[in-house]
Design an enzyme around this catalytic site. Structure first.
Site, PDB file in Angstrom:
ATOM      1  N   HIS A 164       0.827  -1.655   0.283  1.00  0.00           N
ATOM      2  CA  HIS A 164       0.425   0.266   0.139  1.00  0.00           C
ATOM      3  C   HIS A 164       0.649   1.389  -0.382  1.00  0.00           C
ATOM      4  CE1 HIS A 164      -3.752  -2.622   0.236  1.00  0.00           C
ATOM      5  NE2 HIS A 164      -3.320  -2.832   1.355  1.00  0.00           N
ATOM      6  N   ASP A 181      -2.943 -10.380  -2.216  1.00  0.00           N
ATOM      7  CA  ASP A 181      -3.113 -10.227  -1.511  1.00  0.00           C
ATOM      8  C   ASP A 181      -4.690  -9.975  -1.158  1.00  0.00           C
ATOM      9  OD1 ASP A 181      -1.973  -8.751   1.601  1.00  0.00           O
ATOM     10  OD2 ASP A 181      -3.529  -7.626   0.963  1.00  0.00           O
ATOM     11  N   HIS A 196      -6.515  -7.495  -0.211  1.00  0.00           N
ATOM     12  CA  HIS A 196      -6.436  -5.917  -0.548  1.00  0.00           C
ATOM     13  C   HIS A 196      -6.108  -5.728  -1.831  1.00  0.00           C
ATOM     14  CE1 HIS A 196      -6.794  -6.345   3.874  1.00  0.00           C
ATOM     15  NE2 HIS A 196      -7.877  -4.848   3.676  1.00  0.00           N
ATOM     16  N   ASP A 206      -3.920 -12.603   2.887  1.00  0.00           N
ATOM     17  CA  ASP A 206      -5.471 -12.658   4.331  1.00  0.00           C
ATOM     18  C   ASP A 206      -6.432 -12.486   3.155  1.00  0.00           C
ATOM     19  OD1 ASP A 206      -3.948 -10.478   2.187  1.00  0.00           O
ATOM     20  OD2 ASP A 206      -4.782  -8.821   3.477  1.00  0.00           O
TER      21      ASP A 206
HETATM   22 ZN   LIG Z   1      -4.196  -7.132   2.866  1.00  0.00          ZN
END
Ligand SMILES: [Zn+2]
Length: 311
Positions: free
Chosen positions: A130, A167, A169, A248
């Protein structure tokens, strides 16, 4: 030739406070499970060096790195944590941990390109995907995978590398850094909508972004990967593959609502190794991103490593 496992004790010094999911115990869970299952015997454990600022600045602006270093030094001297955003907290050990995490990715790249390891996994934190060129975000400070990919391109002269992000996200930071850099093909899937609510519209023609609805399970996801990632990867013929390995999307993880299990991580790793074997002399460097259910994280990393190590 072996699978190298890069980590460092200083990666545990970064602590964002009691109850924060991105906690030092994540690394303990992974190493405990590797020992308990005997998988540690198949891995070549190596201490991560610190990344240099020159290496970090291949993915981040010099101004950002300087400002972050000043903030982290102030926090270190004051001995009190400081929140840069509600999720991303600097503590006294953060600077050292962040240098080791980025350094692991660079050292793993060196080892794989130098023929000192067949492939490598970096069990590091803080995670990176991120972190944009100029901003910390979502538990991330330095974009470890982007730094490593640029190292392979700019220092070792590779012409084409792939970044895979599984991931749950969206890897918005990596996309921010590499979009438009046609030497890099980035393939990702991510739950959508979910933090950071980006990715549905790719920022460059070198991005294969695959938004996935909540509650999708592995079988469906495998079909999507074969349809969306694999043709792009085969056409691109990467000379090396970097993986933003977040775990995740596991069904036991409470930060997302996807339904993957260990066998899905095994399957994805096998697919990626196929591409690496066909085009990249097997070269893969994988870096830990998310994964917050400690048990599922440890089991999923082991599944990923068993395939990488061929055991
Ligand atoms: Zn994540």
């Amino acid at each position: 030739m072996s699978t190298a496992f890069y980590s460092h004790a200083e990666c545990r010094l970064h602590d964002m406070g009691t109850g924060h999911p991105e906690c030092p115990q994540r690394l303990d869970a992974i190493s405990d499970h590797l020992r308990a299952t005997g998988l540690d015997m198949a891995l070549d454990f190596r201490d991560a060096p610190e990344a240099t600022l020159e290496q970090i600045e291949r993915a981040h602006s010099a101004g950002y790195v300087l400002q972050l270093r000043e903030t982290m030094q102030q926090v270190s001297e004051a001995g009190r944590p400081r929140a840069l955003d509600p999720d991303t907290i600097v503590g006294p050990g953060t600077w050292q941990a962040a240098l080791r995490a980025a350094g692991a990715a660079v050292a793993a790249t060196e080892a794989v390109l130098g023929g000192h390891a067949e492939n490598a996994f970096c069990a590091v934190r803080p995670p990176g995907h991120h972190a944009t060129r100029d901003e910390t975000m979502g538990f991330c400070f330095f974009n470890n995978v982007a730094i490593a990919a640029r190292h392979a391109l700019d220092v070792h002269g590779l012409a084409r590398v792939a970044i895979i992000d599984f991931d749950v996200h969206h890897g918005n930071g990596t996309e921010d850094i590499v979009a438009g850099d046609e030497r890099i093909l980035m393939c990702s899937f991510f739950q959508h909508p979910l933090y950071p609510y980006s990715g549905a519209v790719p920022k460059g023609t070198n991005m294969v972004n695959v938004p996935i609805p909540p509650y999708t399970r592995g079988a469906e996801l495998r079909e999507t990967i074969d349809a969306m990632w694999m043709p792009a990867l085969e056409a691109f013929r990467p000379q090396m593959i970097f993986v933003s390995a977040g775990f995740d999307a596991h069904r036991e993880d409470e930060l997302g609502q996807l339904g993957l299990v260990e066998a899905d991580y095994e399957w994805m790793t096998t697919r990626l190794m196929g591409v690496a074997d066909r085009h990249a002399q097997g070269r893969i460097v994988s870096c830990l991103e998310g994964g917050y259910s400690l048990s599922a994280l440890a089991r999923s990393v082991a599944a990923h490593l068993r395939v990488l190590a061929g055991v």
